[in-house]
Design an enzyme around this catalytic site. Sequence first.
Site, PDB file in Angstrom:
ATOM      1  N   ALA A  73      -0.917 -14.582   2.738  1.00 48.59           N
ATOM      2  CA  ALA A  73      -0.349 -14.400   1.403  1.00 48.59           C
ATOM      3  C   ALA A  73      -0.265 -15.741   0.688  1.00 48.59           C
ATOM      4  O   ALA A  73      -0.104 -16.794   1.307  1.00 48.59           O
ATOM      5  CB  ALA A  73       1.025 -13.757   1.512  1.00 48.59           C
ATOM      6  N   GLY A 112      -0.493 -13.454   6.889  1.00 49.23           N
ATOM      7  CA  GLY A 112      -0.780 -12.173   6.267  1.00 49.23           C
ATOM      8  C   GLY A 112      -2.116 -11.607   6.694  1.00 49.23           C
ATOM      9  O   GLY A 112      -2.286 -10.378   6.768  1.00 49.23           O
ATOM     10  N   GLU A 115      -1.432  -9.815   9.873  1.00 50.64           N
ATOM     11  CA  GLU A 115      -0.670  -8.587   9.607  1.00 50.64           C
ATOM     12  C   GLU A 115      -1.576  -7.495   9.036  1.00 50.64           C
ATOM     13  O   GLU A 115      -1.427  -6.313   9.362  1.00 50.64           O
ATOM     14  CB  GLU A 115       0.487  -8.887   8.650  1.00 50.64           C
ATOM     15  CG  GLU A 115       1.598  -9.707   9.288  1.00 50.64           C
ATOM     16  CD  GLU A 115       2.810  -9.826   8.401  1.00 50.64           C
ATOM     17  OE1 GLU A 115       3.828  -9.174   8.692  1.00 50.64           O
ATOM     18  OE2 GLU A 115       2.730 -10.564   7.407  1.00 50.64           O
ATOM     19  N   GLU A 135       4.064 -18.240  10.065  1.00 49.79           N
ATOM     20  CA  GLU A 135       5.067 -18.157   9.004  1.00 49.79           C
ATOM     21  C   GLU A 135       6.298 -19.008   9.267  1.00 49.79           C
ATOM     22  O   GLU A 135       6.920 -19.525   8.328  1.00 49.79           O
ATOM     23  CB  GLU A 135       5.499 -16.699   8.801  1.00 49.79           C
ATOM     24  CG  GLU A 135       4.455 -15.812   8.160  1.00 49.79           C
ATOM     25  CD  GLU A 135       3.521 -15.170   9.170  1.00 49.79           C
ATOM     26  OE1 GLU A 135       2.765 -14.267   8.788  1.00 49.79           O
ATOM     27  OE2 GLU A 135       3.541 -15.575  10.359  1.00 49.79           O
TER      28      GLU A 135
END
Length: 702
Positions: A73, A112, A115, A135
């Site tokens: 992200a 991300g 994920e 993260e």
Amino acid sequence: MCETADTGTAVNGVVRVQTRGSISVIEVDSPPVNALSRDVRAGVSSAVVAANEDPDVVALVITCAGRTWMAGADIKEFGGPPLEPTFTRMIGVLDGSVKPIVAAVHGTALGGGLELALACHHRVAATGTVLGSPEIKLGLLPGAGGTQRLPRLIGPVAALDLILTARNVAADEALALGLVDAVVPSDELRRAAIATALEVAASGQPVRRVRDLSERIAPDAVPADLFTEARMNLSRSTPDLLAPQYCIRCVEAAVTMPFDDGVALERELFYELVDTSQSRALRHVFAAERRVKRPPGESASARDVQAVGVVGAGTMGSGIAMALADAGYRVHLVDSDRGALERSDTSAAARYQRMVGRGELSEAAARARRDSIGRSEELVSLRACDVVIEAVVERSDVKKALLRQVDEVLGADAIIASNTSTLDLDDLASVIGDPSRVIGLHFFSPAHIMTLVEVVRGRHTSPDALATALDMCRRMNKTGVVVGVCPGFVGNRMLLRRTAAADALLLQGAMPWEIDAALVSFGFKMGPYQMSDLIGLDVLWNRETTSSATIREVLCEQGRFGQKAGAGFYDYAESRRGAPSEQVADIVRGFARRSGQTQRAFGPDEIVDRLMAALVNEGAKLLDEGIATRGSDIDVVWVHGYGFPRHRGGPMFFADERGLDRMLASVEELGIPEQEPAPLLTRLVSEGGRLATYEPGVPSSG
């Protein structure tokens, strides 16, 4: 399997869909790293929905063009309004697909990106793929179901390890963990993913959603003390960091809660973290480390450097030589002292052997690195070097004499670098025929371990010399920060002011151990007086000229040289842990009386404010003088070179968070003539600006 494909249909500018028989292949092509932008999210979501509605499609493959799978992200979206479709909404579309989705992963699948792969139903990885959840380095946690899916897929023990350490795993380890279902050569990735999709569709089995897996989180599969032990480890290592604590809570929720409840907790804690000063600080440092690689206005290309000379085989020169060898350079280490060269070789051999013992290097690689460092007593051996770095004693006359000799030996185009930490680079360069090829490379000791290099741009330093120096830092895995010429450059000049502020606090009533304790509690590994005892108080002390003029001089006159003498600012017993000394307290009180100072008690917060004020004020002066280019550059210097706690963001970011008006008040309270308030600090207080984002000509408010 039919290999004939249509030409593809563009969903939008970065996503297209091709058909391989009954398989819908969704390809993301958003250079350079396929970042999860709004267009990527919208395109993939739309393509998945369309494939689910197409009766001729039995399964889907998601793949990426270019050198990598989708990047994580965009941290620039944090704190702003959500842009639809959000990443979590996109994840929900993938997770809810009634037709199986295979992720064809290559390059890196981090944050991300991982994920997203976990929300697919199967994962095929190319050889060389790297996967991970970094993260926590940003003060965050995987916030799109990662803390819930990862334990279900690989078990909570392995999930905690990956999330808390933020370590990356190679494809083979990912396969062993169960993170991916297959590893194939890169040129077979798409074909293998399509074959997997066909096989899964033909099996007739229900879609294998990671959210529905339960075997790895069953009570008998989870160690009873797993989360208690994880919390105990955190209390010993990083008790003040929020993100690791929140990560443990989320993984524990994956074991104890239904999936949707765990995801709800994960999202709640994720948004809590986004709004913390710790996460803002870590995100600031992350961005600053990338920004520092691109000095404003510089566009020159780096030269091709193959061979590098180092003059001086002491601790610093030997460390620089090893750092260069580690980066793949041919190194020529020169010293007129044969014994120094032999000690350097012995030290390098021992280091590389330790690395072999830890599994970090093979015997062959260790031998190659050691052999890449040639050693000589003659400067003429430097003749073929592209760059030469001097690392001799910090004396202007010695360095100038050496630089003259190096200039005579080298070719006209070779770059000459000085490892000076305090001297005037322009003065040193004045002895070189062409000063444009002179640059400063201030390494920090031990040079093969410490990551910071202050890249000192002199008045005449050429753009290509600067670009080459920064490229060398990158190859050595160092963080090069461009600074200008002044005594002490950025880091040491600021450190000198902090030291003066600490010594002033001693006379005003704070004891050395109180000052050290305040900074350690703040996040430094040790305080200034602990550091002084470690280095040795007698490093710059001269018995012939000492005059009891300072506390340090008196301590040295009494034989209190630090840890090595069993006494310094602290008393040392058999262990190296110092204890407060009543003798030192009496010396401090005596100096205060003779100087007319009124002593009082200081709390930890006030101590921190005073010392940070000294740092911040001098940093503001460095920005005003153009010695430092950006406020964030100063933060990088202090995080990488001086142990400033990363989760505090650096001194300039800390000042913004604390409040520049409060910093200015603390500067005024210092009462030190050399530390009057910086004009820039005063101006930013009145304008509502920020120091961490300050760059001449760029608005600093916000």
